[in-house]
Design an enzyme around this catalytic site. Structure first.
Site, PDB file in Angstrom:
ATOM      1  CG  HIS A  14      10.411 -19.876   5.789  1.00 32.32           C
ATOM      2  ND1 HIS A  14      10.788 -18.560   5.971  1.00 32.32           N
ATOM      3  CD2 HIS A  14      10.549 -20.119   4.457  1.00 32.32           C
ATOM      4  CE1 HIS A  14      11.144 -18.040   4.814  1.00 32.32           C
ATOM      5  NE2 HIS A  14      11.002 -18.948   3.876  1.00 32.32           N
TER       6      HIS A  14
ATOM      7  CB  SER B 206      10.354 -17.013   0.985  1.00 36.45           C
ATOM      8  OG  SER B 206      11.640 -17.476   1.328  1.00 36.45           O
TER       9      SER B 206
END
Length: 234
Positions: free
Chosen positions: A215, A84
């Site tokens: 995620h 990320s």
């Protein structure tokens, strides 16, 4: 600004430098210890503003972070992995190392769209605290309901997301090193198409590996990711 690199005990001839997601610290990779062979030294990056560097201000932008980290990366060969926000830092570090004539031997990223793509979600780092926390909860990154922890976590995550969301890609030549992208099949932030678009950023071998999960799939599949990285680095 200060950042620290935690090198777990190993006689590795190659260093795998791991950069965390927004709000994460070196402890994000603590459970990676023992998943890598002895010839790979696990290096966990501790960014300011968290854990044992909680008293230091967080980085304001990507160039500041890269400038602080780059001097620590000389010496033995380096592979980079970031998730990320960490993927942004890993990519820009790879570009900086390449510009200095010492490209990484490999770049691994996860949980981030390709750098040249515009965001498809509006930025959230300037939202009021409650709305900000709700948005984080929606993607599985909520700081919980503890007021004490929220006072610590929300400003840090907000600062990290400002760094990530405000970053603007500057076009440049593809990296000379191989690149592998790991993708969560149910990631609400990054689509498979956005993950696959990283292909244009390497002149070397490219691979896209998908795993079940959202995620933060990389926590659940850390052993599989470490095994895939080991095979790629052999």
């Amino acid at each position: 600004m200060t950042a620290l690199l935690r090198t777990d005990p190993a006689a590795g001839t190659l260093r795998l430098v791991c950069l965390p997601h927004a709000g994460g610290g070196a402890s994000s990779f603590a459970r990676w210890a023992g998943l890598l062979p002895p010839w790979i030294a696990l290096v966990r990056v501790q960014l300011p503003g968290r854990e044992d560097l909680a008293g230091r201000p967080a980085f304001r932008d990507v160039p500041e972070a890269v400038s602080a980290l780059l001097p620590h990366l000389g010496g033995p060969p380096v592979a980079l992995y970031g998730h990320s926000m960490g993927a942004v830092l890993a990519f820009e570090l790879a570009r900086a190392l390449t510009g200095h004539g010492t490209p990484p031997v490999y770049l691994f990223v996860s949980g981030r769209r390709a750098p040249h793509l515009a965001a498809t979600r509006p930025p959230i780092h300037e939202l009021p605290d409650e709305r900000f926390a709700d948005e984080l909860e929606a993607v599985g990154a909520g700081p919980g309901r503890s007021p004490v922890f929220r006072r610590y976590a929300l400003p840090l995550i907000r600062a990290d997301l400002r760094l990530s969301e405000d970053h603007r890609h500057v076009p440049g030549p593809p990296l000379p090193c191989p690149l592998t992208v790991f993708h969560g099949l149910h990631d609400p932030i990054v689509s498979a198409t956005e993950a696959g678009a990283w292909r244009r950023h390497t002149a070397g071998a490219f691979a896209l590996r998908a795993f079940p999960g959202d995620h933060f799939f990389h926590h659940r599949h850390r052993a599989a990711l470490a095994a895939a990285m080991t095979r790629a680095l052999e």
